[in-house]
Design a protein around this motif. Structure first.
Motif: not given
Length: 466
Positions: A377-389
């Protein structure tokens, strides 16, 4: 690139990916009649490959015991008598034998028809009975054991194996004194072992469990009622070789940055986000990305065997966000194919680099599919990485074993049951409900009988082809 159902087969273990592949195993090659029927029964009772006795798994969708042979062979590796019987019947039918269920008092077995006669096999108690001389090589039918129950207690030519250690033939004879009945085969062949491995995703399967398993709703009462049998320690065989279940996991860590196609191949839905240098970034209006997690094996966590608390450490997420001032992030989850999105995490006003460590086992436990939605939510918000197990149950007996000290031949095939690169989507219907036909498809020439075993029959029995 996404890989579809890579399946490794060992020379020592049949290909359990489909029943058709199973019966095409070299162990059945050239066998017919009694030789084939015995070979099919031996797969069910084999100490390395067979299905041991333990509380049956349940289908969460409708709360009944799981009869699907691919789940029994690949996911669980255990069940009880009536499921053993139906799985063997389905196996016999795929192999080309006529098959039916035959009851004794409080128990079920399987009959195969060959050489003009029915022959009775028990894959749970692990035995079959032969007739007396001069027909001592002929396997008895259920009618034969009803006419002469001493074929059970005084068997001159027993099968190998012959009865479980605490289910001895002397005590079982009385069960065969009841007149046999022949209920329908519950031919539940719905499941498939198809799966996909997206870029950044791997699957690991272990022959020995890591403490994760599904405690089905019926288990606590069964553990209390049947104290002489194994229970709260997890699926375990009562006798030698004391087989247990196995575990495995899917681990997924896609590259979210520009120049990578991991999101293109891995996400189900992306809106308002673009791949930048540091990950998936939101525009002025924000955006979201949905990732599905699908498995042919049932997801599970570390359970409370009495179901007093939810399972944990079965589905975990580690994510890193970059949130400028005035922006935020949320993570939602939905079970199965539903759109019942539940909020699992929020950045809660934090900005800068924000890390999320989330246990969403409760959303995945006892299921084969779940989804996560990342909302920025909002300009520039970034999901850099994720890891699921995501951990799952697996039957060790179905895995490609190495048994030789030297060379062990392995083969690999991929694709669905037709060899195609497809992604399976299971749509379930409650066939025991009166409006099943109308909700599933239009069928003017079919009549649905939802009693006991779900049946679809022709409206006019005299003209079934109509």
């Amino acid at each position: 690139m996404t890989r579809y159902t890579p399946w490794i087969v060992s020379e020592h273990v049949p290909d359990f990916s489909t029943l058709e592949n199973l019966v095409a195993s070299p162990r059945f090659a050239g066998k017919r009649g009694q030789e084939l029927a015995i070979a099919l029964w031996q797969v069910m009772v084999d100490h390395d490959l067979g299905i041991f006795h333990y509380c049956p798994a349940q289908e969460q969708f409708w709360g009944r015991d799981c009869h699907d042979p691919l789940k029994v062979f690949n996911v669980y590796g255990f069940t009880i008598c009536h499921v053993h019987a139906h799985v063997l019947a389905m196996l016999q039918r795929v192999a080309g034998l006529e098959s039916r269920i035959a009851n004794v008092t409080g128990h079920e077995g399987t009959e195969a028809f060959y050489e003009g006669k029915w022959h009775y096999f028990d894959a749970d108690i692990q035995m079959f009975h032969r007739l007396r001389p001069p027909n001592e090589h002929v396997i008895a039918s259920r009618e034969d054991t009803y006419a002469d129950p001493t074929l059970v207690s005084d068997q001159p030519n027993p099968s190998l194996p012959y009865h479980l250690p605490d289910r001895l033939p002397e005590g079982f004879q009385r069960l065969y004194e009841s007149e046999p009945t022949y209920p329908d085969v519950f031919e539940e062949r719905i499941h498939c072992m198809d799966y996909r491995l997206r870029p950044g995703e791997r699957m690991v399967r272990y022959f020995h469990h890591r403490g994760r398993w599904v405690v089905f709703a019926s288990y606590p009462s069964m553990f209390t009622r049947f104290r002489a049998e194994t229970g709260p320690e997890g699926p375990t065989e009562r006798f030698w070789p004391r087989r247990q279940w196995g575990n495995g996991l899917f681990e997924y860590a896609p590259d979210l940055s520009a120049g990578s196609r991991d999101v293109e191949f891995g996400a189900d839905d992306v809106r308002g986000l673009t791949a930048g240098e540091h990950g998936l970034a939101a525009g002025e209006a924000g955006g979201s990305a949905v990732f599905a997690f699908e498995s042919p094996y049932i997801y599970c966590g570390i359970p409370d065997p009495m179901r007093r608390m939810p399972s944990v450490d079965g589905a975990t997420l580690e994510a890193v966000f970059d949130l400028p001032d005035g922006t935020s992030a949320e993570i939602e989850g939905a079970p199965g194919l539903s759109d019942d999105w539940q909020k699992l995490w929020t950045s809660d006003g934090r900005t800068g680099q924000v890390e999320c460590n989330l246990d969403f086992t409760e959303l995945a436990d006892a299921r084969y599919r779940t989804r996560l939605r990342f909302a920025l939510l909002g300009e520039g918000a970034t999901l850099k990485s994720f890891r699921t197990r995501l951990w799952f149950m697996v039957s060790p007996h179905s895995l490609p074993a190495l048994r030789n000290a030297g060379d062990n031949r392995m083969s690999l095939h991929s694709g669905d049951r037709h060899g195609l690169p497809t992604r399976g989507m299971l749509v379930e219907h409650r066939t025991d409900e009166a409006d099943f036909l109308a909700s599933a498809f239009a069928a003017e020439n079919a009549r649905h009988d939802p009693t006991s075993v779900s049946r679809i029959a022709p409206v006019d029995p005299a003209r079934p082809w109509r």
